[in-house]
Each structure stands twice: as C-alpha cells, then as structure tokens.
Scaffold this active site. Structure first.
Site, PDB file in Angstrom:
ATOM      1  N   CYS A  26     -28.360 -35.355   5.470  1.00  0.00           N
ATOM      2  CA  CYS A  26     -29.688 -34.756   5.558  1.00  0.00           C
ATOM      3  C   CYS A  26     -29.885 -33.607   4.571  1.00  0.00           C
ATOM      4  O   CYS A  26     -30.958 -33.456   3.975  1.00  0.00           O
ATOM      5  CB  CYS A  26     -29.965 -34.307   6.968  1.00  0.00           C
ATOM      6  SG  CYS A  26     -28.717 -33.210   7.632  1.00  0.00           S
ATOM      7  N   HIS A  76     -29.054 -30.590  11.607  1.00  0.00           N
ATOM      8  CA  HIS A  76     -29.955 -31.321  10.720  1.00  0.00           C
ATOM      9  C   HIS A  76     -30.604 -30.340   9.739  1.00  0.00           C
ATOM     10  O   HIS A  76     -30.689 -29.147  10.022  1.00  0.00           O
ATOM     11  CB  HIS A  76     -31.029 -32.024  11.572  1.00  0.00           C
ATOM     12  CG  HIS A  76     -31.835 -33.022  10.804  1.00  0.00           C
ATOM     13  ND1 HIS A  76     -31.273 -34.044  10.092  1.00  0.00           N
ATOM     14  CD2 HIS A  76     -33.183 -33.170  10.661  1.00  0.00           C
ATOM     15  CE1 HIS A  76     -32.221 -34.769   9.536  1.00  0.00           C
ATOM     16  NE2 HIS A  76     -33.408 -34.257   9.870  1.00  0.00           N
ATOM     17  N   ASP A  82     -39.611 -34.593   6.622  1.00  0.00           N
ATOM     18  CA  ASP A  82     -38.182 -34.895   6.836  1.00  0.00           C
ATOM     19  C   ASP A  82     -37.812 -36.139   6.057  1.00  0.00           C
ATOM     20  O   ASP A  82     -37.983 -37.265   6.533  1.00  0.00           O
ATOM     21  CB  ASP A  82     -37.892 -35.088   8.330  1.00  0.00           C
ATOM     22  CG  ASP A  82     -36.398 -35.220   8.570  1.00  0.00           C
ATOM     23  OD1 ASP A  82     -35.635 -35.219   7.580  1.00  0.00           O
ATOM     24  OD2 ASP A  82     -35.994 -35.310   9.747  1.00  0.00           O
TER      25      ASP A  82
END
Lengths: 668, 325
Positions: A417, A461, A477
């Site tokens: 991520c 994350h 995202d």
C-alpha cells in the site's frame, strides 16, 4: 527473637521455586545473562541447603553485587528505562535469594517477588498475565506461610498440602474486600510524571514512512486496538480508514510529518457535530503505542478529556499512550474538510517536491494532466491507471532504485500500500494538486457474536488525500484499484495467492491458523481478552465516577469514602461473627453435661477436678470427701460407670445418666 | 519505680479478672491479644510503593494486586487470631521437686477442630518451646521451670504466642495455669544431731553416725523398694537377674528428726537440714519420725512415709489461706 530465626528447611524449597516463578513473566525483556545469574544464585542456595556448599561469605557476596550491577549497567548501556530498572530490581531480588539465611531474609525475598510480579503487569496486562499473577500470588503466600511453620516438625506431603490450602483460603477470603477497594478506592491522576517507560520497540506505525515499512508491519498479528460501535452495527468496510498519521513532507525517499500540525483543539473545545444518522459513535480500546496519536475515522469530534483533534484531521492524546487506554469518538465520514480554501503554509507544503527526483513520473504526470479537463478527472485517470496497467499487490515488494517511484511505476510494478499511496501523492503534487499521505489502519476483524472490531498490526495501511476546491480533502486509495479484496476482506485474502501472510511467523504458526477449531478457540480467547479490557482494565477515574453515580448513587468522593469505610466495617462484623460461630461452644452430650453438674456439686465439698483424670480416679477421690452415708452410693455408681463404659457392648447411657443425676442429688 | 510497680500490679489484677487461673483454659477473644509486627509494617511499605506504581502508571492490574494483598493483610489478622482461638491448654500432673531444682511442667495442648500451628510457649525468662496442636491428638509439652519457693508450686502466667500464618500479626496470651505440685525444701546435708528422747535415750538401736558405709554382706534377691544404689548391676549385666547387694545396715534403728535439735538456726535453714536428714535416714533404712512444732509424724520407713515427711516440711509455716488448692 523472630529476627534471628532460621528459615525452616522445608520452606526453602517453596521460597526458591516461587522466587523463580515470579521472575518468569519477565523472560521476554531480560537479557540471557540474567537467567544465568538466577540459575547460579538458586543453584548455590540449593546446594547450601543440601550441605554441599557453605553460605556465601562477605567477599563472594560483594563480588556478586558488583558483577551484577556492572552487568545491568553495561547491558542497558547506562540508559534508564523500565527494562533496566526492572533488571536492576530483579538482580537485587536474586542476590537476596543467594544469601538468604534467616526468616527476615525470607520476608524480603517474598516481598520483593511480589513487587517483581507487579512490575510484570507494566509490560503486559492480558488475561493470561493476570491468571499467572494469581497463581504466583498463591505460591508466594504459600511460601510465606511455610516460612512460619514449626521448624521442628518433620515435613510431609499432607503438611505441604495444608499449607497451600491455607494460603488459598486466605486469598479467597480476601476477594470481597479487594473488589470493594478496586471499585471504590479513588483513582487518582499520576502523582508525578514518570519518564521510566519501556525502551523496547513497540510494533506499530512510525513517524517516518518509506515504501516497504508498512509491509514489515504486515508480518505482525499483534493487537493494535479494538472498537465497539455504540449503535452496535459495523459501518461499511470502505469507510473504515483509521487515521493515525498524516505525512506531508517528501524528501525523495520517505514521507514524514512536516511538523506544522501542532495546533490541536482539545476536548471539549473543537468541532461539534450535529445529531445525524450518518454519525458514527464508537469506543476505541487502544494497546500501548508509546506515541501520542490515537485512531479515529475522518470527520472526527473528540469526546474524551485529554484527547483532541489536530488541524490535519487526526485524533491525538495529551500524553504518550504507555498503557492500554479507552476513548470515545464521534465521526461523520461525509464531512467536508477545508472545503473552500486551503490556507498557507498548508497549500505550499502539500505541493512541495524535491527537485529532480523521479523525472519519468513527472513527465507522465504532465502528459496525463494535459489530457484531463479537471483536477478531479486527472486524479481519476491516475487511479484507473493502477487497475489498467499490470500492477501487483504484494507483501514481498522488490527493492527499488534511486528514483524509487520511477522504478516502481515503470519497472517493478509490484508494491504494498505504501508504494501506491506514495506514487499517487507524487503524481498529484507533480500536477499541482495539494496531496498528502495518510497512514493508519484499514478494516479489521469483526466479531459477529460479541459485536466488536479487532484491528491488528497487519491491518496497517497507507492511502492518499488530495485537496480539491469545493470538496476539500478527498481520500484516494490506489490500493483499492489494485487489490479491491484488501479493502473488502482484509490482507489475508488479498495476498492469499502469494501465501505471504504472516510468513515470518514460521510454518507451525501458519499451519495452526488453518485448523478450524483452533481458530474458533483463538477467537473465543480474543473476545475474552476484549471483555477483560473493556470491563476490568479500562476502569479509571471517569468510569469510577460513572459507576458511583449510576450503580451506587453516590455523587461525590467524600460519600464514596464513607461507603468504603462502612463496607470495611461490615466485613469486619461478618468476619467476627464467622469466627465466633466457628469457635462456639460445642453442643455437649447429656452425659458430659450431667458429669459437669456433678463436678460442680463436688466443688462445694472441696473437691477440684484434675485435668486428665479418669472418671474412676475422680470418683475414688470423691468417695474420700463425701459424708459417710454417701460413700457407698459413690462406689456403687463407680462400679456401674466402669461396667457401662468399658464392659457393655451396647452401653445403656440413659440409665447411667439417671444414676449420675441421682448421685448428685444425694451428694453431701 | 513505684509507678512502674503499680502499673504492673494493676495489669496483673486486670489479667486475673480477664483470664482467671484454672487448671484448663480454652482461649477465646477474652484472652487473646493481637498487634501487627515489624514485618507487617514492612508489608505495608511494600503495598504503598505498589500503590504509587499503580497510580503513576495508571495500571489496573497493579491496582488489583495491591488491593488484594492489602485485603490479605487484613484477613491475615483473622487467621492469626484463629490460630490461638479455640485452643485448650491444660495443666498436667507434676512430680514433687526440691526447691531450686528444675521441674518439667506438663502442658496439654488440645485442638478441637483445626490445627493450631507454630505456637511458642514458655514462662517469662525461659526459652520458648515450639509446638503444634493437632485436632483429636492431644499432645503434652514439657515446660522447664525452676521451683524457687517451697510449698505448693506457684508458676506465674505463661506466655503463648504465634505469628502463624503470615507473620504480619503477632497474637499472644498470658495464661495462668494451676500446675498442682509440691516443692520440697532444698535439702542441706549436715551430720545428724539428736536430742534426748522422752526416755532419755538418744537413739534406740543406736546407729553409728558413720553409718551408711556399712560392710558388704552378700547378695540377695531383689525386693521391690530396694534402693537403686544397692542393685548389683554387674550381676544384672551378666544376666543373673535382679539381685541386691545386702549390707550390714542398721536395720530397725530408730530416730527422731527434731526441729528443736537445730535451734537456733532460722526457719528455712532448719527445714532444709531436716529435709536432708529425712533423705539420709530413708537411704540408710532407718525408722525415723519427724517432730515439728505442732506436728508430729510417727516413725516409719517407706517411700510413702518419706513423702509425707517431705510434704509436711514443704508446707510448714505456710498459711492455709495462702495456698491454692
């Protein structure tokens, strides 16, 4: 007198065993040589007990003290941390074990061990630690009882069992008073600020993020925090972005906070949310992180003293979180933040990029921006490029070159991520759109039965936020484009093909996760721990106040203290009654009563009973003092008594008692 | 000093009212005292440090442990008290003893329902004995005591204490137990002196004053009552059975041990010397009588006779009212 008493031989075993047992919870943070010291000290003391070695002399003791102190100092490099202070305390307890000889040494060893046990709770307060603490307390109390047993009596198993059961009885009898104290004893704020905290690195987010950092967290299944939602239901998973840190400064390699976000609006000042069905009202129970940041969803309003909302939309605490804490937050995820205007210096900070890094990316950004008609459309096409082009979501990202975003976007295309968030933010800034990286946790494991969410370190994350005029800060995202299952189901599903989930924990740990019933059991244990935290550990001053007001109906501390005092009085009364009841005179048999009456009557004739005298002997003496005409009656009764008590197989006690009463009346 | 004495007296009177002397005492709240020990203070100090740790680190489990151990401390008071409460002490039979000698006082310990452990018992000024009382197993403990005064044995109060089970509290009691026993005067060995009897003779059968070192006559069968000194141990060791050495003693010699013969020595000295004579006369197998002002014991020779004489000497001059019995 008591001070020079030797330690009873049998209690030494208890002392050695329990002193070591109290040290065991410290196994994790004690250096290896400490265990060597423990082994050496207890071993020597044991050999002394067996008579193989003498008690250590003054020189040996001095050498031991100096060596142990030096070892503590060098091992912890002269830093004062909780670990080094604990190690020092444990070293002194162990040295005391080494030289203990008299009863008072035994006391010191036991009391120090109790303290060592208490200090272990600073490192872990889980339910297993608590259970082990109970076991240890029981052992230590048993050792303390054994220390007071008669040293002259030979010891056997039954004695040991009795000693242990007495210690257990004392512990059990103390529980009611402990509960009252736990609930009612005023929970004060810290008396002075202690800077003595654990120096061991706590697994968790750090202030600086370079790509790959969060992938490392992905290997840890340690608990980060738990959440209960006060209307009971779980919000949609794509809203569960738990914000911890906002990173808005990029140095070409890693992201970190610019340091501008010091402005915090502390509760009860700050943002007030109007009542709305879209609001999410929740409680977070957070594990110690050693940091000031807390976890919350966007659009947050602080609901707890000592917590506040910073200007870059994060929940923070006044103090570092060294203990498990619980706080309430209300969030409205749809809230528009900084919608119309982004003030300086925020605007420029969130646009800043170091010159000359990642030229390929800059070129691509410029091209793409020209093709897009608006900033929003540009960001959308960047997002789509992640799903269109062959990007892979992996826990094993390859090592990147000097221009790492170039390398990632055009070469390796494999990342976690942080890579995606970093690349996206870079692309946004290159196109003149203010953007920043947000780090925190995403999702969590929902416990359907107990209705709470568990967030672990592997839920860590990173995502991006860009500022769009009129919409304010908007979340993007890119990971969701590459691996939508990460957002919807969590990391385990997202990397299922790769098999890299928790791979560093070893084969057995991963194999154990596959077993269904074991998984259920661990889920059960997790919910047990959750209740333990929610109802026992998070009981603090504020909750105590609530408890006093709602459950007992006491408004202030003064009344609370009266209540505490009177409950002590009640305990004492009950205990006294119980003691009296246990020691009440035993109901005596009719014969003993009649015999006592006879003795009372005989006292008037000047005959005192002698302890331990047989009834026959007594009657013999009685016959000497009574009047002449009674003598024969006494002797006759004596005969009847001998026959009834010692000869007859089924003694006729009623007749004997009748004769006894008759004799008493006749006595002169 | 006098204030101190008066306080001590009042204390004794208060004790006598509260725990009256008896031959058997069952301990209860009336007779048990309890106070915390220095160890208890140390324990409290540990709890204070723990509490400060709990407050400063806001640690719930340390709070819990501290409160639990504090409660344990209070509960320990009950358990320490319980360790004495319900225990029955009884005075056993005491053999007569000579003044100044050490006497073993048998103390019976009876536990009715539970163990009473690690009891320290003794008279003030004497080392404490360690004992346990086990339910349904009465035990007898021998306490040593020096008999300093002749007459009926009068011991002071005896102390019983215990710190069991946790040592945080000390519980104790002062028990007055009636040990029934006689203390004979201290025997003083001086040559016999006789006064002329009623008929003018000094001593019928006229034993020689050097008597006691008589000539050996031979061996004869042992008879109950023979002195241990006369048993022929060599023969016994050879397996020839119990035989006594027979001496040419002054069998049948008769004498009066007379108070007046010792004039003008003071009372206690006279009693001591008379005691010595009784023992010597008994050893030599004389028939002896005892004459004290107002009391006469006719001549005789037996263990019972000797004990009667010694008892008379022990109690002589002590008013009946003063004696316990």
């Amino acid at each position: 007198m008591a001070d020079i008493k030797q330690i009873p031989r049998f209690s030494l075993l208890w002392l050695l065993a329990t002193a070591v047992a109290a040290l065991l919870p410290h196994a994790q943070h004690l250096p290896l040589w400490m265990w060597l010291l423990v082994l050496l000290a207890t071993g020597w003391r044991w050999l002394t007990h067996l008579g193989r070695l003498p008690y250590p002399g003054k020189v040996i003791k001095l050498v031991a003290v100096v060596l142990a102190s030096l070892a503590v100092i060098t091992a912890f490099e002269r830093t004062l941390s909780l670990e080094s202070a604990t190690a020092f305390m444990i070293a002194s307890a162990v040295l005391k074990v080494f030289e203990m000889r008299y009863q008072r040494d035994g006391y010191i060893v036991i009391f120090l061990s109790f303290f060592v046990l208490a200090v272990a709770f600073l490192f872990d307060q889980g339910i297993l630690s608590a259970l082990y603490g109970i076991l240890c307390s029981w052992l230590l109390l048993t050792a303390l009882v054994a220390l007071h047993r008669n040293p002259l009596r030979a010891d056997d198993v039954a004695d040991g069992r009795r000693t242990a059961s007495l210690a257990a009885k004392i512990l059990l009898a103390s529980i009611p008073m402990m509960l009252v104290l736990y609930l009612l004893f005023p929970r004060l704020a810290p008396l002075w600020s202690l800077n003595l905290h654990s120096s061991s690195a706590i697994t968790g987010l750090s202030e600086e993020m370079s790509p790959g950092d969060i992938a490392r967290l992905g290997q840890s299944d340690e608990l980060a925090f738990r959440v209960t939602f006060n209307d009971g239901s779980l919000p949609p998973r794509e809203q569960l972005y738990w914000r911890a840190l906002v990173l808005d400064q990029y140095d070409g390699r890693s992201w970190k906070p610019a340091g501008l976000a010091r402005t915090v609006k502390w509760h009860p000042a700050g943002r007030m949310l109007t009542e709305d069905d879209a609001n999410i009202d929740y409680d977070v129970i957070q594990e110690p992180s050693g940091q000031k940041w807390l976890y919350a969803l966007r659009g947050m309003s602080a609901q707890q003293v000592y917590t506040g909302v910073s200007i870059d939309e994060r929940l923070v605490s006044r103090r570092e979180v060294h203990n498990r804490t619980r706080y309430r937050v209300i969030s409205r995820p749809q809230l528009v933040i900084d919608g119309d205007f982004l003030p300086e210096p925020w605007r420029s900070v969130n646009l800043e990029l170091p010159a000359e890094v990642n030229p390929q990316t800059r070129t691509k950004a410029a091209v793409l921006r020209q093709q897009s008609e608006s900033a929003e459309a540009y960001l959308q096409s960047v997002m789509e490029s992640f799903s269109r082009e062959p990007f892979f979501y992996t826990l094993r990202p390859p090592i990147l070159g000097d221009n790492d975003i170039d390398d990632f976007l055009f070469n390796t295309r494999r990342g976690f991520c942080a890579h995606y968030a970093s690349a996206f933010t870079f692309m946004a800034r290159s196109a003149g759109i203010p953007a920043r990286v947000v780090v925190g946790y995403q999702g969590g494991k929902w416990n359907e039965e107990e209705q709470y969410l568990t967030v672990r370190q592997y839920d860590a994350h990173a995502w991006a936020e860009a500022w769009l005029e009129g919409q304010g800060w908007v979340r993007f995202d890119p990971t969701a484009m590459v691996a939508p299952e990460r957002i919807l189901y969590g990391l385990e599903q997202a990397v299922a093909d790769e098999g890299s989930f928790l791979e560093e924990q070893g084969l057995t740990a991963r194999a154990l996760r596959e077993i269904g019933w074991l998984n259920r059991l661990s889920l059960e244990f997790d919910s047990l721990n959750y209740y333990w935290q929610r109802w026992v550990l998070s009981y603090d001053g504020q909750r105590q106040k609530n408890f006093l007001q709602t459950v007992i109906g006491i408004q202030d501390y003064k009344r609370g203290l009266y209540f505490l005092g009177s409950s002590f009085g009640v305990f004492f009364l009950l205990a006294t009654l119980w003691l009296w009841w246990r020691d009440r005179p035993q109901p005596r048999s009719a014969f003993i009563r009649a015999w006592g009456a006879l003795q009372q009557r005989a006292k008037r004739l000047g005959l005192e009973p002698v302890a331990g005298e047989a009834p026959g002997q007594y009657l013999q003496r009685l016959s000497d003092v009574v009047a002449e005409e009674c003598r024969e009656d006494v002797m006759k009764f004596a005969g009847q008594l001998e026959i009834t008590l010692y000869v007859e197989s089924e003694p006729d006690m009623a007749a004997l008692i009748r004769a006894l009463k008759q004799l008493r009346r006749r006595l002169r | 000093m006098s204030v101190k004495q008066r306080i001590r007296q009042r204390w004794q009177r208060w004790l006598d009212r509260r725990i009256p002397p008896a031959s058997q005492v069952t301990l209860s709240h009336r007779s048990i005292f309890i106070l915390p020990t220095a160890t208890g203070a140390l324990y409290l100090l540990m709890l204070v440090v723990m509490l400060i740790t709990a407050i400063n680190y806001q640690n719930s489990l340390i709070y819990g442990l501290t409160f639990w151990l504090f409660s344990v401390g209070l509960v320990a008071m009950m358990f320490t008290f319980r360790n004495l409460s319900g225990l029955t002490l009884g005075a056993g039979h005491v053999n007569p003893v000579f003044q100044g000698d050490s006497v073993g006082l048998p103390l019976r310990l009876e536990a009715s329902r539970r163990w009473h452990e690690s009891l320290a018992i003794g008279f003030p000024g004497y080392p404490l004995s360690q004992a346990d009382a086990i339910p349904d197993k009465p035990a007898t403990l021998i306490l040593s005591y020096e008999a300093l005064q002749r007459g009926h044995l009068r011991t002071g109060r005896l102390r019983l204490e215990s710190r069991y089970p946790l040592g945080l509290f000390r519980t104790w009691t002062w028990v007055a137990l009636d040990f029934k026993g006689l203390v004979y005067p201290h025997p003083e060995y001086v040559p016999f002196q006789f006064v002329a009897g009623e008929s003018g003779e000094q001593l019928a059968g006229a034993p020689s004053l050097e008597s006691g070192q008589q000539d050996f006559q031979g061996l004869r069968q042992y008879q109950p009552g023979d002195s241990l000194k006369h048993i022929a141990w060599k023969q016994l060791a050879r397996g020839q059975g119990l035989v006594s050495k027979d001496f040419d003693h002054d069998e049948g010699a008769l004498c009066w041990l007379d108070w007046e013969a010792l004039a003008p020595a003071p009372l206690e000295v006279r009693l001591s010397r008379l005691t010595g004579w009784v023992l010597q006369a008994q050893q030599r197998n004389w028939r002896y009588g005892l004459r004290l002002p107002g009391r006469v014991i006719e001549p005789g020779n037996s263990e019972i006779h000797r004990d009667e004489c010694l008892a008379l000497l022990a109690l002589y001059g002590l008013e009946e009212g003063n004696e316990r019995g």
